[in-house]
Design a protein around this motif. Sequence first.
Motif, short mmCIF file in Angstrom:
data_model
loop_
_atom_site.label_atom_id
_atom_site.label_comp_id
_atom_site.label_asym_id
_atom_site.label_seq_id
_atom_site.Cartn_x
_atom_site.Cartn_y
_atom_site.Cartn_z
N LEU A 44 -75.86 -47.26 -6.00
CA LEU A 44 -75.77 -46.93 -7.53
C LEU A 44 -75.85 -48.09 -8.37
N SER A 99 -76.88 -51.97 -9.40
CA SER A 99 -77.92 -52.76 -9.22
C SER A 99 -77.92 -54.04 -8.50
N SER A 127 -68.02 -58.48 -13.98
CA SER A 127 -68.04 -57.80 -15.30
C SER A 127 -67.41 -56.34 -15.24
N HIS A 128 -68.21 -55.34 -14.31
CA HIS A 128 -67.92 -54.14 -14.17
C HIS A 128 -66.52 -53.85 -13.78
N LYS A 169 -64.30 -54.68 -16.73
CA LYS A 169 -64.47 -53.52 -17.69
C LYS A 169 -63.32 -52.46 -17.31
N TYR A 208 -72.41 -46.04 -25.73
CA TYR A 208 -73.10 -46.89 -24.89
C TYR A 208 -72.37 -46.54 -23.23
N VAL A 249 -75.04 -45.20 -20.32
CA VAL A 249 -75.34 -46.06 -19.27
C VAL A 249 -75.02 -45.26 -18.06
N HIS A 250 -73.73 -44.49 -17.86
CA HIS A 250 -73.53 -43.87 -16.96
C HIS A 250 -74.24 -42.61 -16.33
N HIS A 293 -67.75 -39.61 -8.67
CA HIS A 293 -67.72 -40.98 -8.86
C HIS A 293 -66.57 -41.38 -9.54
N VAL A 309 -63.73 -44.32 -7.96
CA VAL A 309 -63.63 -45.61 -8.96
C VAL A 309 -61.92 -45.48 -9.01
C1 HEM Z 1 -72.34 -49.97 -16.02
C2 HEM Z 1 -67.71 -49.53 -17.71
C3 HEM Z 1 -66.86 -46.06 -14.21
C4 HEM Z 1 -71.20 -47.10 -12.34
C5 HEM Z 1 -70.98 -49.96 -16.67
C6 HEM Z 1 -70.77 -50.77 -18.07
C7 HEM Z 1 -69.61 -50.69 -18.39
C8 HEM Z 1 -68.95 -49.75 -17.41
C9 HEM Z 1 -68.97 -51.27 -19.64
C10 HEM Z 1 -72.09 -51.78 -18.54
C11 HEM Z 1 -72.34 -52.93 -17.64
C12 HEM Z 1 -71.27 -53.79 -17.83
O1 HEM Z 1 -70.54 -54.34 -18.82
O2 HEM Z 1 -70.76 -54.18 -16.67
C13 HEM Z 1 -67.08 -48.47 -17.01
C14 HEM Z 1 -65.72 -47.89 -17.04
C15 HEM Z 1 -65.43 -46.89 -16.01
C16 HEM Z 1 -66.53 -47.15 -15.25
C17 HEM Z 1 -64.81 -48.37 -18.16
C18 HEM Z 1 -64.15 -46.06 -15.65
C19 HEM Z 1 -63.36 -45.89 -16.39
C20 HEM Z 1 -67.91 -45.92 -13.44
C21 HEM Z 1 -68.14 -45.12 -12.21
C22 HEM Z 1 -69.21 -45.68 -11.55
C23 HEM Z 1 -69.81 -46.52 -12.68
C24 HEM Z 1 -66.95 -44.24 -11.79
C25 HEM Z 1 -69.82 -44.98 -10.21
C26 HEM Z 1 -69.37 -45.15 -9.24
C27 HEM Z 1 -71.74 -47.84 -13.07
C28 HEM Z 1 -73.14 -48.45 -12.81
C29 HEM Z 1 -73.33 -49.33 -13.75
C30 HEM Z 1 -72.40 -49.13 -14.80
C31 HEM Z 1 -73.93 -48.05 -11.56
C32 HEM Z 1 -74.64 -50.03 -14.12
C33 HEM Z 1 -74.44 -51.31 -13.78
C34 HEM Z 1 -75.70 -51.90 -12.82
O3 HEM Z 1 -76.05 -51.45 -12.03
O4 HEM Z 1 -75.87 -53.18 -13.08
N1 HEM Z 1 -69.95 -49.41 -16.65
N2 HEM Z 1 -67.77 -47.43 -15.70
N3 HEM Z 1 -68.89 -46.93 -13.73
N4 HEM Z 1 -71.36 -48.43 -14.15
FE1 HEM Z 1 -69.61 -48.23 -14.95
#
Ligand code: HEM
Length: 154
Positions: A43, A45, A62-63, A66, A93, A97-98, A107, A111
């Motif tokens: 999932l 990148s 970063s992730h 966040k 946003y 994104v998600h 998922h 997490v």
């Molecule tokens: C991207 C926050 C949960 C998968 C992002 C981004 C943010 C974010 C702000 C934009 C990119 C960045 O700034 O890093 C969150 C928050 C979560 C959460 C606050 C839960 C409270 C999840 C979960 C998954 C997930 C459960 C899946 C297992 C991703 C993916 C991206 C992303 C695949 C794209 C990043 C990349 O591939 O470069 N998320 N996320 N996130 N998130 Fe989450």
Amino acid sequence: MSFSEKQEALVKEAWEIMKEDITALSLYFFTQVLEIAPAAKGLFSFLKDEEEIPLDNPKLKSHAVKVFKMTCEAAIQLREKGEVVVSGSTLKYLGSVHLQKGIVDAHFAVVKEGVLRTVEKGVGEKWSEEMKGAWSEAYDQLAAAILAEMNKEA
Ligand code: HEM
């Protein structure tokens, strides 16, 4: 049950400790997530084409940051307002994104487990059932807000 001052303090306390070692803990977090759900690798990148979890990748950090920081902010809002309020544009946003990355309900549970294990590791002796409960509640409410937005957009 409403979110107490004590719960808010426990979440904040943990985050303050974790900040000091956030690079290593970010790595630990992703290691845990992939241990629980190896398929999650595809999932992200910054993971999908890697043999090993990349050390010091800014996107990885970063992730992780966040997720922790927003959970901490959610705890503050829960105590102050009784609900998680993510500002409109940020929530939109996060939702898009998600949604675009194909993230689903299950998922978020993976997490969550990764978050709890990382907090436990990060705070060491300060870990308690109460701290776990406070992080769980804040994370659940934040995840619900993101999922609701995703469902709205889908
Ligand atoms: C991207 C926050 C949960 C998968 C992002 C981004 C943010 C974010 C702000 C934009 C990119 C960045 O700034 O890093 C969150 C928050 C979560 C959460 C606050 C839960 C409270 C999840 C979960 C998954 C997930 C459960 C899946 C297992 C991703 C993916 C991206 C992303 C695949 C794209 C990043 C990349 O591939 O470069 N998320 N996320 N996130 N998130 Fe989450």
